[in-house]
Structure formats: structure tokens, C-alpha cells
Design a protein around this motif. Sequence first.
Motif, PDB file in Angstrom:
ATOM      1  N   THR A   1       0.859  -1.181   0.000  1.00  0.00           N
ATOM      2  CA  THR A   1       0.000   0.000   0.000  1.00  0.00           C
ATOM      3  C   THR A   1       0.899   1.235   0.000  1.00  0.00           C
ATOM      4  O   THR A   1       1.934   1.257   0.683  1.00  0.00           O
ATOM      5  CB  THR A   1      -0.904   0.023   1.243  1.00  0.00           C
ATOM      6  OG1 THR A   1      -1.719  -1.150   1.243  1.00  0.00           O
ATOM      7  CG2 THR A   1      -1.809   1.251   1.243  1.00  0.00           C
TER       8      THR A   1
ATOM      9  N   HIS B   1       1.042   5.289   0.834  1.00  0.00           N
ATOM     10  CA  HIS B   1       0.434   6.485   1.423  1.00  0.00           C
ATOM     11  C   HIS B   1       1.207   7.700   0.920  1.00  0.00           C
ATOM     12  O   HIS B   1       2.432   7.768   1.050  1.00  0.00           O
ATOM     13  CB  HIS B   1       0.476   6.416   2.949  1.00  0.00           C
ATOM     14  CG  HIS B   1      -0.219   7.572   3.603  1.00  0.00           C
ATOM     15  ND1 HIS B   1       0.199   8.129   4.779  1.00  0.00           N
ATOM     16  CD2 HIS B   1      -1.309   8.306   3.214  1.00  0.00           C
ATOM     17  CE1 HIS B   1      -0.591   9.137   5.110  1.00  0.00           C
ATOM     18  NE2 HIS B   1      -1.508   9.259   4.171  1.00  0.00           N
ATOM     19  N   TYR B   2       0.460   8.665   0.379  1.00  0.00           N
ATOM     20  CA  TYR B   2       1.074   9.802  -0.321  1.00  0.00           C
ATOM     21  C   TYR B   2       0.450  11.101   0.171  1.00  0.00           C
ATOM     22  O   TYR B   2      -0.779  11.225   0.251  1.00  0.00           O
ATOM     23  CB  TYR B   2       0.830   9.619  -1.825  1.00  0.00           C
ATOM     24  CG  TYR B   2       0.993  10.855  -2.689  1.00  0.00           C
ATOM     25  CD1 TYR B   2       2.245  11.388  -2.952  1.00  0.00           C
ATOM     26  CD2 TYR B   2      -0.124  11.462  -3.274  1.00  0.00           C
ATOM     27  CE1 TYR B   2       2.387  12.499  -3.767  1.00  0.00           C
ATOM     28  CE2 TYR B   2       0.005  12.564  -4.097  1.00  0.00           C
ATOM     29  CZ  TYR B   2       1.264  13.083  -4.338  1.00  0.00           C
ATOM     30  OH  TYR B   2       1.406  14.174  -5.147  1.00  0.00           O
ATOM     31  N   THR B   3       1.290  12.070   0.564  1.00  0.00           N
ATOM     32  CA  THR B   3       0.791  13.363   1.030  1.00  0.00           C
ATOM     33  C   THR B   3       1.623  14.494   0.443  1.00  0.00           C
ATOM     34  O   THR B   3       2.821  14.340   0.170  1.00  0.00           O
ATOM     35  CB  THR B   3       0.837  13.496   2.569  1.00  0.00           C
ATOM     36  OG1 THR B   3       2.187  13.356   3.014  1.00  0.00           O
ATOM     37  CG2 THR B   3      -0.031  12.459   3.242  1.00  0.00           C
TER      38      THR B   3
ATOM     39  N   ASP C   1      -3.702  14.112   0.314  1.00  0.00           N
ATOM     40  CA  ASP C   1      -3.504  13.065   1.317  1.00  0.00           C
ATOM     41  C   ASP C   1      -4.322  11.862   0.865  1.00  0.00           C
ATOM     42  O   ASP C   1      -5.551  11.870   0.946  1.00  0.00           O
ATOM     43  CB  ASP C   1      -3.951  13.543   2.702  1.00  0.00           C
ATOM     44  CG  ASP C   1      -3.605  12.546   3.805  1.00  0.00           C
ATOM     45  OD1 ASP C   1      -3.329  11.369   3.484  1.00  0.00           O
ATOM     46  OD2 ASP C   1      -3.612  12.941   4.988  1.00  0.00           O
ATOM     47  N   LYS C   2      -3.646  10.834   0.371  1.00  0.00           N
ATOM     48  CA  LYS C   2      -4.398   9.703  -0.159  1.00  0.00           C
ATOM     49  C   LYS C   2      -3.621   8.402   0.036  1.00  0.00           C
ATOM     50  O   LYS C   2      -2.391   8.404   0.198  1.00  0.00           O
ATOM     51  CB  LYS C   2      -4.708   9.910  -1.639  1.00  0.00           C
ATOM     52  CG  LYS C   2      -3.499   9.881  -2.545  1.00  0.00           C
ATOM     53  CD  LYS C   2      -3.854  10.222  -3.987  1.00  0.00           C
ATOM     54  CE  LYS C   2      -4.926   9.327  -4.519  1.00  0.00           C
ATOM     55  NZ  LYS C   2      -5.310   9.681  -5.916  1.00  0.00           N
ATOM     56  N   THR C   3      -4.346   7.318   0.030  1.00  0.00           N
ATOM     57  CA  THR C   3      -3.772   5.985   0.142  1.00  0.00           C
ATOM     58  C   THR C   3      -4.113   5.214  -1.125  1.00  0.00           C
ATOM     59  O   THR C   3      -5.260   5.206  -1.578  1.00  0.00           O
ATOM     60  CB  THR C   3      -4.327   5.257   1.374  1.00  0.00           C
ATOM     61  OG1 THR C   3      -3.990   6.006   2.548  1.00  0.00           O
ATOM     62  CG2 THR C   3      -3.746   3.855   1.478  1.00  0.00           C
TER      63      THR C   3
ATOM     64  N   THR D   1       6.399  -0.288   7.486  1.00  0.00           N
ATOM     65  CA  THR D   1       7.034   0.511   6.443  1.00  0.00           C
ATOM     66  C   THR D   1       8.141  -0.276   5.752  1.00  0.00           C
ATOM     67  O   THR D   1       9.044  -0.800   6.414  1.00  0.00           O
ATOM     68  CB  THR D   1       7.613   1.810   7.027  1.00  0.00           C
ATOM     69  OG1 THR D   1       6.556   2.566   7.619  1.00  0.00           O
ATOM     70  CG2 THR D   1       8.278   2.641   5.947  1.00  0.00           C
TER      71      THR D   1
END
Length: 898
Positions: A279, A281-283, A295-297, A331
Motif C-alpha cells: 500500500t 500512502h502519499y501526502t 492526502d491519499k492511500t 514501512t
Amino acid sequence: MNQRILILASLFGLSLAAAPVILDGYIPPVPGAFTQVPDGQETRLRSPQTVLLGVDEGEALAFTIRCHRVGQYVNEAAWKLSDASGAEVQQGVVPLGESQEITVPDAKPGVYSLSIDAKSNAYTVRTPLHGLTLMAGGPSLLRAVYQVPTLYFWVPDGAHEVRVAVHGQGDREQAAYVVRRADGTVLVESDSRQNQGLSTLSVAPGTAGEVWSIELGQLADYTFEDVSLELSGDLVPVVAEAPQRLLVPVLSTFASPNAEGAEFGLRLMATPKLLQNRTLHYTVREVGENTVFEDKTVAQPVPGVISTKVVRPGFLHAEIAGELLDGEGQTVVRTATKLAVAHGHQYTEVENREDHPVAAASWADHQVGYQVFRRAEPGDIRPNSTPREDELVTELPVRVTPGEFETLYFALQPLRDLPETTLQVGGFTGATGEAAPITCELRTVRCWPQLTDWRSPTFHVIPELLEQGGPIDLRQGRPQQYALILHVPADQAAGTYSAPVEMTGKGQRSRALLVQLEVLPFHLEAPSGITWGLYPDTARWASFPEAQIAAELAAFREHGMNALMMYPMGSAKWEWKDGVLTADFSRFRTQMRLYKEAGLGGPMVISIQGSEGFITRLTGYKRETDDEQFWGAYRQLLAILRREGTEQQWPEYVIHSVDEPHSGPTLAEAIRTLSVIKEAGFRTFNTCYGKAVRESLDPYLDYRCYNNIGFLSMVTPEATQALREETLASHDVFWWYGTGCYTNGHLIQDGNTLVNRFMGGLHFWRTGATGCWSWTFLRPKNSAYDDFDGSSQRESKDACIAYPTPDGKALVPTLQWEGLREGVDDYRYLYTLKSLIRKAEGKAGRAGEAAAQADRQIDAAIQAMPWNCREGGTTTADLDRFRALVINQILAVGQAME
């Protein structure tokens, strides 16, 4: 807000069954052994660069740096090695012309960043390590000089476009380049002059997933010297001297300017095998603000690019973060980078780092919602600063002489958000409660982004502007600094006075601190024959009313300046008719009248820089072909200046014709013009350095104004003394320049009081010079409130000691401007003490003994002070202690003389 996701195919062309090796978030996309370039043919780098060193299992971390001379420069190569977390591992300096072998015993496997800067000189890096990668884009171009072997870069699967930009330096330094596919096919053959050095290459089907190469070389009829390489497009801009040495990050951030603002994004460079059950996660967040742009996954991510468009012109600073998580939420790889974009260029922040125990907040602090603290150097309080225990204050003590200005600084550390906060300073009262006419102007210290050098890809967020303003919103954990500019009337009686500083906000009122002021029982003496000169940038005055010019001149005097460089050629109307040169000095006469009314004097400098071109434009005569007519017109110019100066009773002045003529055509022009000016009976001035002064200019020069920026001409006390003796032996006047708003020699004068205070005060005293000149008062490159909009100019950074108010009708002081004033005052305190010692040393009894003791102590203190104010040198706290010592000795000698 717009976003796009560009889906890329398998990046590295590796088998899906093969598990890629990840080293601190990097993948070597090309397996196998490498062939190192021959010794002595490595990429010769110049300017600040970062080299990535990959240490694999079984490898020892070892590398060699060599510092190479370029021209006549003497800079060493300073280096710092950091691990993947950014923690420093080692640092050092490689002397010019020498090499240094560095080893790190027991270094763990990982990717290390080697930051190097040899300033104007060059350096090479050599290592037996498998991974050695150079930056070639984004915030850090590859900048090389003289030699560059073939360099290789990775074009990932799914890439559509690669952009290559090659630039030389100036008109004569250019480069040819060839880009090839892995099979040797030439994709482009061009040079730095065609299309501004830019080539855009389409990635044809079947050609992605390869290593391409670029060869840089000499362009016919041009010099191959300084050259820069920038890669952009659908790749990570890194290069290596062998394909197998490439290290490509699994997650990498990027920023790209566009017409509406900027695009910030993340490149995911991994094989599908690595991304199974992962997955992302991006911000994207605005740095220093609460704004979240994205801000999205993303479940089951695929190799490619994810980006966010931000529509806003001007400077944009964002933190882009990506985190690749496994099925358990742990992570795998993480990256977070702060990138800035402004006016089509990308910049990287040099961040402020503090590592000290934070002062605990008391019950009383929590009640009012803030702590009050101060640092000796106000430039050290940044947006992420936190106070130490010994920095907390409830009072601001200060000792000032009658007639003196003094600027005090303190900061509030909010423990919670405090909206609509206002600070006010009460009136000063004496010990018995009587009011005192001591004025206090309270200003807010503004932190903002500023470039770290004249042509820098990096910036820092620094305190600089001292602004007037109304209520402000204080944010928890973000300190707000304030400045109190005090002025004690010249006839103020000695004694102690105090004034409260109170904070008011929504529903609360509290005392922040108390200013405790001691007015000393003596006045500062003005040293005779000592000049503090300023480049005032008078072209701005063309649109100013008289009152505004007078206000600026008054500010110059209040900050200790007593002479200016003035420009009659640009401030008068000139006409050439029938072989006669005339001038209308109406505007310049107003300037000179106001100059004298402000109490400014001489020796001032009358600048006629560019005078040869000025004469050609007016008359049409060319020096090379119309020698007699040309110099006849030139002598008319000088005669007009002589007559105007006599009639209008100018203060004593000298004439300046060519700036920094150390070699070549500028030196020849200086010799020509100064000889004619000297022949006409004027005293001459020149900003100069190097052997050209003694070998070429000396017969025509009266005032030698040496370059002391970063202590270039005066690097040691011994060199300074020799320069002074040489100057005086030639019956010339020994001046220097270097205070102001320079960013040279590891000394950044913006955003601190230290450099100008030190150089314009104690250092000035120790040089034995009689003149110290500050460059330059207010010279922005486009908007003064945007340090990033001058990229079309040779030196893009604004050059401002002070700034205009937004409406252009007044001045905004700065830390560096107040630092200049403090330096003048340090000099005057020391001069006052030395003058008092001279008066007392011949007296018998206590007066003579006190004078001798004071002289010994103060000379010892001066001798013990470091010669410079670089890191590890003299600090603002040292200067504060030195002034306190001088004050105490003045009081002691004065009491002994009573």
C-alpha cells in the motif's frame, strides 16, 4: 486541485521472480561488476554537490577526495558525510592541491550522502565501492569543470520523454554533447548554444528500460571549462560513471513549475514483485502552514508517477511524503522531502537544525500561554527554534549612552495558538517614577525564504525584516521574535529607567517582560578621520519627493554612516552639442543639499563608473578610433564636475571610475581613466584587490579600497598589516569594503547582526584602516519582496541591506542594517575608552594606574578575539561581552580621574 497518475510498466526489466535488493530505499537497476574510469579522469565537480555512496554487505566505506585549483582561487574543499537518516558521520577539509583518503570503520551497509563544496575550486571523488551516483537535476544540477567522462543514466520502462539540458558559463565557455542509447545509437548530437542547450528526446517503444549515456566535450572555437548537466522528464535525475554504479531510489519526490503554479509528486520506481500486497500512502503539505494539498492511500500501487498540481503563482514550498507499507502495515520504504518552486526553477531548503534540551514550561507560562526568550544573535531564532532553559527571560537589561540608538530583541514561544496578539511598550520611567522621553519603536521580526548565495539552488528561511504591523496570530510551537528600537535623547540624565512590554490577545492581557535601561554617564565620541561609507543606490531617488530622500539620509546617519557614494552622471541631464558638453544638475543639487543637511560629509566618493561608454553614447566618439576627440570630451566631463563641486561646495570627495579592475579589459580601462582623472587634479579611489594594485594602479591611485568580503584581502592579521604598510608606503589611503549584504566566503550577511557588526566594528578597528564601505543599500532584482525572481540576471539574489515598505514610501530595517549600527557603536565605545586612556595615562596616582590597567585589559581582550566570525570564530555574545568590558573600563577610568 488537479492530480494525475501516470502508470509506468515494469521499471527495471528484471524478472518478476527476482527480488530486488533494496539498500536504504535505493535499488541498483543494473546488476554486475563495473569498470572504473582511469585514475585522474573522474568527473571534476564544482560548486556544492552531493555524491551518493552505496555500501553493500562485505564492502568497506572508503573514498578519496582531491581538491583541484581553478584559476587563482585558493578555496579548500569542505566535505560532510551523512547516513541515510541525515546524521553526520564525519566531516573535514581537503587542502587545495591535496587529496584525502577517508575511511569509516565498521560502517553499516546503506546509502551515504557525501556533500562537498570547494567554492570556486573543483574536486573529484574516487571510491572502490560499487555504488557511486551523482545528482544531475531537480534541486541539484551536475556542475563540472574541465573534465567529464561518459556519464550514464537510467530510462525506466514506461518513460515517454527525457529532457537533457547542457549549459556553459558566459559567452566563451560552451560544450558539445551526444546522447546515445545502450546499443550506441545516437539520439541527439547538439551543443549548449542550440535551443539554449535543451534537447527533448522521445522514448520510442522498445527503448525504455535501458541505460543511456551522455558525452560532454569541447565545442569548436569555444573553451570547454564550466559546464552543467540537467536531466528531467520521466526519470530520476541521477548519473554515474558506469551503469552498474547507479543507485535509483524506490520512492523519490519531484517538483516541477508550470504556468499556474507547480506540480509536486512522487516517483515509485519498483518491480511489480516488490509491490505485491503493498500500500502506498502519499501526502503533499505546504511547509510551515496548515494547508494539505493531497492526502491519499493507494492500494496495490503500480510503478509510476503520482502527482498533485497546485495553482498558485510565485514561491511554493511543499513537503512531499511517500510511504510504502507491507501487508502488516509496516514501512518498507519511506521518503519525505521539502521542495520549493519559484518562477520556473526548483530550490531546496537548507534547514535550521537545533539539538538541545527544551526549556520546561512553568505553571505561570501555561497560564499566559507563552514563554519569553532571547538569544545573543537574533538571526539564530528561526521558525522551528525552541528555547533553552538559560534563554528564558523576564527582563531585558541594556546600557546605553545619551544620544545612542540601541535595538533589543526577544521572542515569544507560544504554548498554544494565540490569535490576534498585540504587543505594546509602556513609557519609560525613572527610579522615582518620573517619565523619561526615551522613545521605543516596537517591530515584528519577519522570517522568510531567502537564497543562500547569488546564484544558489538552495534557500533558507531566516529572520530579516523588522516590520511595523498590527495584531498577528501566534501559532503553537512557532516562535515570534520582536525588536525594540530605543533612542535615548542626547541630554538624558544618567540613571536607571524601565518600561513594561505587555501582550494582549483575545480575552487576555499579561506582562511579557520589563526593559531595564541604564543611561550611562558619558557620551560616545566620534572618531576623527574614520569613514563609514555606504552605496546608497540613488537611482531610486528619481521618483522620491524631497522628504523621502531626507528621511533615508537621516536613517543613514542614525546608523553611523558618514559618507556616501554619489552618482552625478546618472542624476544629471547631459547634452553634447557642437563639441561642447553641458549638464543640468538640478536633481543632483537637491541630493547634495539634502546630503549636507543630514550631516553627511567626506571624503565621499563620486562615481563615474562606465564613463568611457557614457562619453561614446553622448558624443558618438569611440576611444579606439577617435582618440583625441574622445579624451577631449572626457576632460570636459571632468571639468564640469570640478566646477560644479566648487560652486556647490561639495564635501571633500574622490573619484571612482572602474569597479574591481584586477585584470584584463577592466584593468586597462581603469589605468586609462584614472590616469586622466589624476592628471586633471582629482584624488582617485578604486575598489581593488590582488597584485594589480601595486603593479598597475598605484601611480594613479590615492584611495585603495580593498576587497575584504569574507576577509579575502585580509585573511590574517599579518596579511592585513602588510597590506596596510604597503598602502601607506605608497602614500595612499587604506580603506576596505565588505560590510552590507554579501553572501561570499561562507559569510551570509542577510538575516543576522553578527557579520556586519563584527566587520564594521571590532574587525574594522583591528585592520588599522580608516574607511569601511558597505555594499549595497537597496538593489533588488525585480521585486524586493521576492528573492527568487531575478534568475534572468547574472546574480539573481536581491542585494538589500534594508527594504522598501510595500508602498515604496519608507524603509523597513533589517537585522543586517541594525548590525551595521551596532558595529559603528562598538568602534565608538572602543574609541571613547582609548581617548579617555590617553587623557589619563599621564596623570599621577589612581588615574594613571586605572588607565594603564584598562589599556592592558582591553588590548588583551582584542588580541584574544578570533580574527573572523565564521563558525568557531567571534560570536555576537563575544561582542556583547566585549562592549560590557569596554563600558566597565570607561566607568573605572572616569571614576579614577574624578
